[in-house]
Design an enzyme around this catalytic site. Sequence first.
Site, mmCIF file in Angstrom:
data_model
loop_
_atom_site.group_PDB
_atom_site.id
_atom_site.type_symbol
_atom_site.label_atom_id
_atom_site.label_comp_id
_atom_site.label_asym_id
_atom_site.label_seq_id
_atom_site.Cartn_x
_atom_site.Cartn_y
_atom_site.Cartn_z
ATOM 1 N N TYR A 53 24.086 32.124 18.703
ATOM 2 C CA TYR A 53 25.429 32.674 18.637
ATOM 3 C C TYR A 53 25.945 32.785 17.213
ATOM 4 O O TYR A 53 26.696 33.713 16.885
ATOM 5 C CB TYR A 53 26.371 31.823 19.505
ATOM 6 C CG TYR A 53 25.963 31.901 20.950
ATOM 7 C CD1 TYR A 53 26.311 32.994 21.730
ATOM 8 C CD2 TYR A 53 25.159 30.917 21.511
ATOM 9 C CE1 TYR A 53 25.897 33.094 23.038
ATOM 10 C CE2 TYR A 53 24.727 31.006 22.821
ATOM 11 C CZ TYR A 53 25.096 32.103 23.587
ATOM 12 O OH TYR A 53 24.664 32.207 24.870
ATOM 13 N N HIS A 96 41.249 34.030 7.878
ATOM 14 C CA HIS A 96 40.868 33.032 6.866
ATOM 15 C C HIS A 96 41.451 31.696 7.289
ATOM 16 O O HIS A 96 42.652 31.589 7.572
ATOM 17 C CB HIS A 96 41.404 33.458 5.497
ATOM 18 C CG HIS A 96 41.332 32.394 4.445
ATOM 19 N ND1 HIS A 96 40.237 31.586 4.258
ATOM 20 C CD2 HIS A 96 42.244 32.007 3.506
ATOM 21 C CE1 HIS A 96 40.462 30.751 3.252
ATOM 22 N NE2 HIS A 96 41.676 30.979 2.791
ATOM 23 N N HIS A 126 41.261 27.125 6.784
ATOM 24 C CA HIS A 126 40.872 25.977 5.969
ATOM 25 C C HIS A 126 40.254 24.930 6.896
ATOM 26 O O HIS A 126 40.667 23.780 6.922
ATOM 27 C CB HIS A 126 42.090 25.395 5.242
ATOM 28 C CG HIS A 126 42.642 26.275 4.175
ATOM 29 N ND1 HIS A 126 43.590 25.835 3.264
ATOM 30 C CD2 HIS A 126 42.404 27.572 3.855
ATOM 31 C CE1 HIS A 126 43.899 26.823 2.435
ATOM 32 N NE2 HIS A 126 43.198 27.889 2.784
#
Length: 214
Positions: free
Chosen positions: A119, A93, A95
């Site tokens: 891709y 994860h 940002h």
Amino acid sequence: MTEAALRERICLLARSLFERGLTHGSTGNISARTGDGGLLVSPTGTSFGRLDPARLARFDAGGRHVDGDRPTKEMPLHTAFYDTRGTAGAVVHLHSCHSVALSLLSEPGEDFLPPLTPYAVMQLGRVTLLPFFLPGDPAMGQAVRGLAGKRSAVMLANHGPVVAGRDVEAACNAIEELEATAQLALLTRGMGPRSLTEAQVRRVVDTFDVEWDA
């Protein structure tokens, strides 16, 4: 791969993401399956640029925290992917700036990313944009569970992308592809870019056995 090698690999890849500006400060979290079915997870409040292999949170196969620092508050996101996708060996994860920016211009629902390159289709399949949740809200994990394992990647609105992969390198490669595709989408926004046609997408999906129609 031994657990010691996996610990080093997690920290090496996290540092690479940080040094190239794909996440900043103490944002982002990463986890990977160990050989015995447990998990190694980045600790809460830590920087991807300074993870210590010895201090990664360690969970046993039963989901108990048995060693290391306190894990990221986004554990519900990670466990939701592991519980619903049998192929998941790692979850990342970030940002990352461009994907977050694109989420500010989009509505929650299917197909967060346009099929601009083969891709993105190959590594991510369809990407679902989830609504905004407070950081650490268990409802994020519930939203992922609601997808019933049909997505390897989601975008949290106003927050950041989350990607599951077969191993930690695959997950990192895929989330980089998500960020790059979001950047392309922003660079060409309003210019009428030529996306892949439905027929071209289908050829990619069929050739590379991509999860797409679910």
